[in-house]
Design an enzyme around this catalytic site. Structure first.
Site, PDB file in Angstrom:
ATOM      1  N   PRO A  23       0.838  -1.204   0.000  1.00 43.51           N
ATOM      2  CA  PRO A  23       0.000   0.000   0.000  1.00 43.51           C
ATOM      3  C   PRO A  23       0.867   1.245   0.000  1.00 43.51           C
ATOM      4  CG  PRO A  23      -0.017  -1.065   2.157  1.00 43.51           C
ATOM      5  CD  PRO A  23       0.692  -1.994   1.237  1.00 43.51           C
ATOM      6  N   GLN A 100      -6.052  -1.565   2.931  1.00 46.32           N
ATOM      7  CA  GLN A 100      -5.506  -1.420   4.268  1.00 46.32           C
ATOM      8  C   GLN A 100      -6.359  -0.398   5.029  1.00 46.32           C
ATOM      9  OE1 GLN A 100      -1.679   0.743   5.073  1.00 46.32           O
ATOM     10  NE2 GLN A 100      -0.917  -1.331   5.476  1.00 46.32           N
ATOM     11  N   TYR A 181       0.558   4.778  13.674  1.00 42.60           N
ATOM     12  CA  TYR A 181      -0.852   5.115  13.608  1.00 42.60           C
ATOM     13  C   TYR A 181      -1.575   4.619  14.866  1.00 42.60           C
ATOM     14  CZ  TYR A 181       0.509   6.296   8.889  1.00 42.60           C
ATOM     15  OH  TYR A 181       1.160   6.847   7.805  1.00 42.60           O
ATOM     16  N   ARG A 228      -0.977  -5.466   9.767  1.00 43.42           N
ATOM     17  CA  ARG A 228       0.396  -4.984   9.691  1.00 43.42           C
ATOM     18  C   ARG A 228       0.834  -4.609  11.102  1.00 43.42           C
ATOM     19  NH1 ARG A 228       3.083  -1.027   5.084  1.00 43.42           N
ATOM     20  NH2 ARG A 228       4.894  -2.366   4.889  1.00 43.42           N
ATOM     21  N   ARG A 322       8.486   1.064  -3.580  1.00 46.57           N
ATOM     22  CA  ARG A 322       9.288   1.919  -4.461  1.00 46.57           C
ATOM     23  C   ARG A 322       9.669   1.203  -5.750  1.00 46.57           C
ATOM     24  NH1 ARG A 322      10.583   3.082   0.770  1.00 46.57           N
ATOM     25  NH2 ARG A 322      10.606   5.293   1.372  1.00 46.57           N
TER      26      ARG A 322
END
Length: 369
Positions: A23, A100, A181, A228, A322
């Protein structure tokens, strides 16, 4: 036979290979909803050669978004926009599609990165933030400490977002409990100073993560559900790999289908030791302690590196970000390099093995991730 390009099952979901498009936050949503950028970005990855394409972190509430450009899944409009994106991906490529789900907590209400990434001001439309404890992120505002009613509402919001994701056609839901988060904020002793049932010892700090998983699982029984998680806060007194092992075991007992193991993001004081494959050993530690599938991340750049992670048994899947930004057909290249069948769509079969491999290896820029 390439291990990377062998199939894997995640609960009810079967993937045709173990390569995942991670993501990637695009900060391009329109009041929480997918726009044309998401269709172009994700649609181009549906034929990347990966078995699974993950849609960026999507907040279960409007207030949980990290910026005005973050995606959300909290009303009919955001659900409809997600459904349009999923339908597009289904039409143009064979990859399965995951989303996600995560809440920013004290990382919410920030500017998009290219505008500085600092806390929004009232003039910029800032909204109040909340967290397990009233601890600011750097020089940002102090978040409101969550009350029991806030915790119950958060669990319900995750369940409602999961139900919306199922209606939108998603194959997999990943709960984001890492990268600083909100759920990570509850898990980490760096940010959780509570003295109730959601703070203090490790079991209490994990409690909300387990309850969110259970609520998501109940709301979406027909799709794969994973999480995650963090294996290191890179701060003295923070989370360490054993905390990830303990969490993974509890998640597996609660019905989790897989974990994605990462690290960092909890506080600016972190001292991350970044380098090629720098997070793979975290995944290996968790894999050795659970029978649940484990996904590895962290500067995995070449097909050979990805193959070795799987073949050596350090993880069951790898996720790259990436690399796919630099080359949206990275999976094709990897398949050619590893002797697997890239299963090109008919529109692209003229590329041919020798021509593609020669062009790819001749352009070093596409190997820099």
């Amino acid at each position: 036979m390439s291990e990377l390009f062998s199939p894997i099952e995640l609960g009810p979901l079967k993937l045709n290979n173990r390569l995942v498009v991670a993501p990637m936050a695009q900060y391009s949503a329109e009041d929480g909803a997918h726009g044309q950028w998401h269709k172009a970005h994700l649609g181009g990855l549906a034929n990347s050669g990966a078995g699974l394409v993950m849609i960026e972190m999507t907040s279960p509430t409007a207030e949980g978004r990290c910026s005005h450009g973050d995606c959300g899944l909290y009303d009919d409009r955001t659900e409809s926009a997600l459904a349009e994106t999923v339908a597009l991906l289904r039409a143009v490529g064979p990859a399965r599609v995951g989303v996600q789900i995560g809440h920013g907590g004290r990382k919410a209400a920030m500017q998009v990165p290219w505008n500085g990434g600092l806390a929004l001001t009232s003039a910029e439309g800032a909204w109040p933030t909340m967290a397990p404890s009233p601890l600011a992120l750097g020089s940002g505002p102090i978040p409101r400490e969550m009350e029991p009613k806030d915790i119950r509402a958060l669990i319900d919001a995750h369940a409602q977002a999961a139900a919306r994701a199922v209606r939108a056609g998603i194959d997999l839901i990943e709960i984001h409990a890492a990268h600083g988060y909100l759920l990570h904020q509850f898990h980490s002793p760096v940010t959780n100073k509570r003295t109730d049932d959601y703070g203090g010892n490790s079991e209490n700090r994990m409690r909300l993560l387990i309850e969110v998983l259970q609520a998501t699982r109940a709301a979406a029984p027909e799709v794969a559900v994973g999480m995650r998680i963090t294996a290191s806060d890179w701060i003295e007194g923070g989370l360490v790999p054993q905390d990830a092992v303990d969490l993974a075991r509890s998640l597996e007992a609660a019905g989790c289908d897989y974990v994605d193991v990462t690290s960092g993001g909890i506080d600016p004081a972190q001292k991350v030791e970044v380098g090629p494959l720098y997070q793979v050993d975290f995944a290996a530690t968790v894999k050795s302690a659970t029978s649940m599938p484990v996904r590895a991340v962290g500067m995995i750049a070449t097909p050979e590196q990805a193959e070795d992670v799987i073949a050596s048994g350090k993880a069951d899947m790898v996720a790259l970000a990436r690399a796919f930004l630099a080359n949206p057909r990275w999976g094709w290249w990897a398949a050619y390099r590893l002797g697997a069948n890239p299963s090109l769509p008919v529109q692209a079969q003229r590329v041919g093995h020798p021509a593609w491999a020669g062009w790819q290896m001749a352009d070093p820029a596409l190997k820099v991730c």
